[in-house]
Motif scaffolding. Structure first.
Motif, PDB file in Angstrom:
ATOM      1  N   CYS A 189      40.473  35.148  38.114  1.00 27.96           N
ATOM      2  CA  CYS A 189      41.252  35.269  37.768  1.00 27.96           C
ATOM      3  C   CYS A 189      41.137  34.805  36.485  1.00 27.96           C
ATOM      4  O   CYS A 189      42.288  35.465  35.600  1.00 27.96           O
ATOM      5  CB  CYS A 189      42.673  34.942  37.954  1.00 27.96           C
ATOM      6  SG  CYS A 189      44.320  35.595  37.503  1.00 27.96           S
ATOM      7  N   GLN A 190      40.552  34.095  36.397  1.00 27.75           N
ATOM      8  CA  GLN A 190      40.771  33.361  34.429  1.00 27.75           C
ATOM      9  C   GLN A 190      38.702  33.524  34.232  1.00 27.75           C
ATOM     10  O   GLN A 190      38.314  32.898  32.925  1.00 27.75           O
ATOM     11  CB  GLN A 190      40.920  31.524  34.489  1.00 27.75           C
ATOM     12  CG  GLN A 190      41.682  31.949  34.423  1.00 27.75           C
ATOM     13  CD  GLN A 190      42.677  30.500  34.293  1.00 27.75           C
ATOM     14  OE1 GLN A 190      42.824  29.354  34.252  1.00 27.75           O
ATOM     15  NE2 GLN A 190      43.284  30.110  33.084  1.00 27.75           N
ATOM     16  N   TYR A 192      37.516  36.074  32.058  1.00 29.95           N
ATOM     17  CA  TYR A 192      37.996  36.864  31.194  1.00 29.95           C
ATOM     18  C   TYR A 192      37.220  38.355  30.829  1.00 29.95           C
ATOM     19  O   TYR A 192      38.046  39.154  30.046  1.00 29.95           O
ATOM     20  CB  TYR A 192      38.054  36.025  29.486  1.00 29.95           C
ATOM     21  CG  TYR A 192      39.288  35.479  30.215  1.00 29.95           C
ATOM     22  CD1 TYR A 192      40.469  35.237  30.023  1.00 29.95           C
ATOM     23  CD2 TYR A 192      39.213  33.216  30.187  1.00 29.95           C
ATOM     24  CE1 TYR A 192      41.665  34.489  30.874  1.00 29.95           C
ATOM     25  CE2 TYR A 192      39.774  32.527  30.252  1.00 29.95           C
ATOM     26  CZ  TYR A 192      41.120  33.264  30.646  1.00 29.95           C
ATOM     27  OH  TYR A 192      42.173  32.361  30.877  1.00 29.95           O
ATOM     28  N   LEU A 193      35.657  38.331  30.880  1.00 29.66           N
ATOM     29  CA  LEU A 193      35.325  39.831  30.754  1.00 29.66           C
ATOM     30  C   LEU A 193      35.676  40.245  31.523  1.00 29.66           C
ATOM     31  O   LEU A 193      35.928  41.528  31.477  1.00 29.66           O
ATOM     32  CB  LEU A 193      33.775  39.002  30.219  1.00 29.66           C
ATOM     33  CG  LEU A 193      32.537  37.638  29.875  1.00 29.66           C
ATOM     34  CD1 LEU A 193      31.071  37.923  29.575  1.00 29.66           C
ATOM     35  CD2 LEU A 193      33.777  38.317  28.084  1.00 29.66           C
ATOM     36  N   LEU A 194      35.697  40.178  32.923  1.00 25.24           N
ATOM     37  CA  LEU A 194      35.491  40.255  34.225  1.00 25.24           C
ATOM     38  C   LEU A 194      37.061  41.310  33.643  1.00 25.24           C
ATOM     39  O   LEU A 194      37.835  43.113  33.974  1.00 25.24           O
ATOM     40  CB  LEU A 194      36.106  39.834  35.663  1.00 25.24           C
ATOM     41  CG  LEU A 194      36.111  40.775  36.580  1.00 25.24           C
ATOM     42  CD1 LEU A 194      35.485  42.188  36.601  1.00 25.24           C
ATOM     43  CD2 LEU A 194      36.017  39.831  37.188  1.00 25.24           C
ATOM     44  N   LEU A 195      38.325  40.114  33.815  1.00 25.70           N
ATOM     45  CA  LEU A 195      39.760  41.053  33.205  1.00 25.70           C
ATOM     46  C   LEU A 195      39.618  42.231  32.100  1.00 25.70           C
ATOM     47  O   LEU A 195      40.080  43.156  32.005  1.00 25.70           O
ATOM     48  CB  LEU A 195      40.652  40.194  32.680  1.00 25.70           C
ATOM     49  CG  LEU A 195      40.631  38.544  34.135  1.00 25.70           C
ATOM     50  CD1 LEU A 195      41.152  37.540  33.354  1.00 25.70           C
ATOM     51  CD2 LEU A 195      41.358  39.080  35.160  1.00 25.70           C
ATOM     52  N   GLU A 196      39.169  42.084  31.044  1.00 26.66           N
ATOM     53  CA  GLU A 196      38.502  42.986  30.167  1.00 26.66           C
ATOM     54  C   GLU A 196      37.750  44.002  30.179  1.00 26.66           C
ATOM     55  O   GLU A 196      37.913  45.402  30.147  1.00 26.66           O
ATOM     56  CB  GLU A 196      37.851  42.272  28.863  1.00 26.66           C
ATOM     57  CG  GLU A 196      39.056  41.454  28.115  1.00 26.66           C
ATOM     58  CD  GLU A 196      38.472  40.825  26.679  1.00 26.66           C
ATOM     59  OE1 GLU A 196      38.806  40.850  25.875  1.00 26.66           O
ATOM     60  OE2 GLU A 196      36.917  41.365  26.595  1.00 26.66           O
ATOM     61  N   GLU A 197      37.028  43.801  31.422  1.00 29.07           N
ATOM     62  CA  GLU A 197      36.218  44.798  32.313  1.00 29.07           C
ATOM     63  C   GLU A 197      37.177  45.720  33.094  1.00 29.07           C
ATOM     64  O   GLU A 197      36.789  47.529  32.687  1.00 29.07           O
ATOM     65  CB  GLU A 197      35.154  45.101  32.893  1.00 29.07           C
ATOM     66  CG  GLU A 197      33.889  45.619  32.532  1.00 29.07           C
ATOM     67  CD  GLU A 197      33.347  46.411  31.817  1.00 29.07           C
ATOM     68  OE1 GLU A 197      33.221  45.187  30.528  1.00 29.07           O
ATOM     69  OE2 GLU A 197      33.487  47.204  30.813  1.00 29.07           O
ATOM     70  N   LYS A 208      45.667  38.343  41.608  1.00 31.94           N
ATOM     71  CA  LYS A 208      45.827  37.022  42.072  1.00 31.94           C
ATOM     72  C   LYS A 208      46.042  35.865  41.249  1.00 31.94           C
ATOM     73  O   LYS A 208      44.747  35.618  40.675  1.00 31.94           O
ATOM     74  CB  LYS A 208      44.746  36.827  43.539  1.00 31.94           C
ATOM     75  CG  LYS A 208      44.484  38.008  44.649  1.00 31.94           C
ATOM     76  CD  LYS A 208      45.547  37.954  45.760  1.00 31.94           C
ATOM     77  CE  LYS A 208      45.429  38.397  47.052  1.00 31.94           C
ATOM     78  NZ  LYS A 208      44.360  37.778  47.678  1.00 31.94           N
ATOM     79  N   ARG A 209      46.994  34.546  41.933  1.00 34.41           N
ATOM     80  CA  ARG A 209      47.049  33.548  41.027  1.00 34.41           C
ATOM     81  C   ARG A 209      46.005  32.678  41.482  1.00 34.41           C
ATOM     82  O   ARG A 209      46.188  32.309  42.045  1.00 34.41           O
ATOM     83  CB  ARG A 209      48.312  33.057  40.943  1.00 34.41           C
ATOM     84  CG  ARG A 209      48.975  31.774  40.836  1.00 34.41           C
ATOM     85  CD  ARG A 209      50.271  31.873  40.681  1.00 34.41           C
ATOM     86  NE  ARG A 209      50.329  30.369  39.555  1.00 34.41           N
ATOM     87  CZ  ARG A 209      51.626  29.194  40.291  1.00 34.41           C
ATOM     88  NH1 ARG A 209      52.055  29.879  41.575  1.00 34.41           N
ATOM     89  NH2 ARG A 209      51.694  28.359  39.837  1.00 34.41           N
ATOM     90  N   GLY A 210      45.009  32.681  40.273  1.00 31.05           N
ATOM     91  CA  GLY A 210      44.529  31.286  40.536  1.00 31.05           C
ATOM     92  C   GLY A 210      44.885  30.108  41.024  1.00 31.05           C
ATOM     93  O   GLY A 210      46.151  29.627  41.548  1.00 31.05           O
ATOM     94  N   LEU A 220      48.608  35.492  31.595  1.00 34.80           N
ATOM     95  CA  LEU A 220      48.190  35.752  29.905  1.00 34.80           C
ATOM     96  C   LEU A 220      46.858  37.053  30.666  1.00 34.80           C
ATOM     97  O   LEU A 220      45.998  36.754  29.336  1.00 34.80           O
ATOM     98  CB  LEU A 220      47.233  34.175  29.198  1.00 34.80           C
ATOM     99  CG  LEU A 220      49.065  33.533  28.364  1.00 34.80           C
ATOM    100  CD1 LEU A 220      48.214  32.069  28.075  1.00 34.80           C
ATOM    101  CD2 LEU A 220      49.239  34.249  26.678  1.00 34.80           C
ATOM    102  N   ALA A 221      46.436  35.967  31.998  1.00 32.62           N
ATOM    103  CA  ALA A 221      46.162  36.327  32.667  1.00 32.62           C
ATOM    104  C   ALA A 221      45.720  38.247  32.632  1.00 32.62           C
ATOM    105  O   ALA A 221      45.108  39.081  32.339  1.00 32.62           O
ATOM    106  CB  ALA A 221      44.467  36.089  33.887  1.00 32.62           C
TER     107      ALA A 221
END
Ligand code: PEP
Ligand code: MN
Length: 352
Positions: A189-190, A192-197, A208-210, A220-221
């Motif tokens: 969940c943190q 960040y490159l995966l979140l952007e993708e 899912k909360r870390g 922020l995620a």
């Protein structure tokens, strides 16, 4: 910062604001409300005189600086609750949504049987992992693309939309060709490159909360995903790590109302990964709905004792079928609904 337009402002005036935002190298997010449009501005650095600049644009009612770190995920940018549709299922609406299925996709037989059983009991979306984040590298790590194909088959046979985890940016395109919702696991969940993708991939995302994530970090995620253009984000509380060992994690029930006080995004609860033990899953599911969650995601397996992952916390078909009417009753008690199929079918055998 948000630029609040007057009700009935012509589109061209809104476009002028957007254009100016973009000329400044910032990004504009339009929020079309019933009455008025709000232009959300994000990017760095926000020039100190930005408020005065936009206040004089035609159609602008007022400009408000948002001091919270998360912006797109917060109520200021989006004063209505986020509601969206996934294959005919409304997420974030009046009815709560139950997502159920195996932890891991193990075979077509196992996945299709589970899909049919959970559908008959009231689930409206199917979960199942094809890429599994396992604590030990020697454990079953999923069937990969074959698992995605099986999920697609289960969708074809039952009509249930699917949610499955993606673990790495390079898999987003492939997983996106199969899934209806991307699941980002607690461990990622943190990332960040995966979140952007996933934010660029055009499909809803469940975060899912870390294991040790603050609520602000979690929001922020979501902001990372939303800043790439994807507004359909679900936040899922799945238990956090505490000193307690009698459960796998500690379900932070308070996260549900706290997140809802900060964000318009739908909030789900995963009682399975919080409990870690089947006996406690039902109580945590009911607690999540009582606390106001928009839905649940739960693990169900035809024969949990033989499951390749998370068997101890997976419900049998019979247990799941016994639980959904209780979830519906709690949902009703808190002013929500859960459309459980009216005519409950005959018990589905554990190996059906
Ligand atoms: C899962 O859903 O099977 C899973 C691995 O969840 P989490 O990321 O919450 O541990
Ligand atoms: Mn699992």
């Amino acid at each position: 910062m948000i630029v609040i337009m007057q009700p009935g402002t012509p589109r061209e005036n809104i476009n002028t604001v957007v254009q100016r935002v973009e000329e400044l190298g910032l990004s504009a997010h339009l929020i079309d409300g019933e009455e008025r449009t709000i232009v959300g501005i994000v990017g760095l650095p926000l020039p100190p005189t930005l408020d005065e600049m936009f206040e004089v644009f035609p159609g602008v009612e007022r400009v408000v600086r948002i001091t919270k770190k998360f912006k797109l995920a917060g109520w200021d940018f989006h004063p209505q609750k986020t509601v969206f549709d996934v294959r005919g299922v409304t997420i974030g609406g009046e009815d709560v949504v139950v997502i159920a299925g195996p932890c891991s996709v193990e075979s077509e037989e196992q996945t299709v049987a589970t899909a049919k059983a959970v559908k008959a009991a009231g689930a409206t979306l199917l979960r199942g992992g094809a890429y599994k984040p396992r604590t030990s590298p020697y454990e079953f790590r999923g069937l990969g693309e074959r698992g995605l194909e099986i999920l697609a088959t289960a969708r074809e046979k039952t009509g249930l939309g699917i949610i499955t985890e993606v673990m790495t940016p390079s898999d987003v395109e492939l997983v996106g060709t199969y899934t209806d919702i991307f699941q980002i696991g607690a461990r990622n969940c943190q990332n960040y490159l995966l979140l952007e993708e996933v934010g660029k991939a055009g499909k809803p995302v469940m975060l899912k909360r870390g294991l040790s994530m603050l609520i602000e970090e979690w929001l922020l995620a979501a902001e990372y995903v939303m800043a790439q253009g994807e507004s359909r984000v679900i936040l899922c509380e799945r238990g956090i790590r505490t000193f307690e060992t009698m459960t796998r994690n500690t379900l932070d029930v308070s996260a549900v109302p706290v997140v809802q006080s900060q964000s318009h995004l739908p909030v789900f609860v995963d009682p399975s990964h919080a409990a870690g033990k089947r006996a406690f899953v039902g109580a945590l599911a009911l607690a999540g709905i009582a606390a106001g969650a928009d839905g649940l995601i739960m693990e169900v397996h035809p024969n949990p004792d033989t499951a390749l992952s998370d068997g101890a916390q997976s419900l049998t078909f019979d247990e799941f079928r016994a639980l959904t009417p209780r979830i519906a009753a709690v949902a009703q008690a808190v002013g929500r609904g859960l459309p459980v199929p009216a005519a409950m079918p005959e018990p589905v055998g554990a190996t059906a």
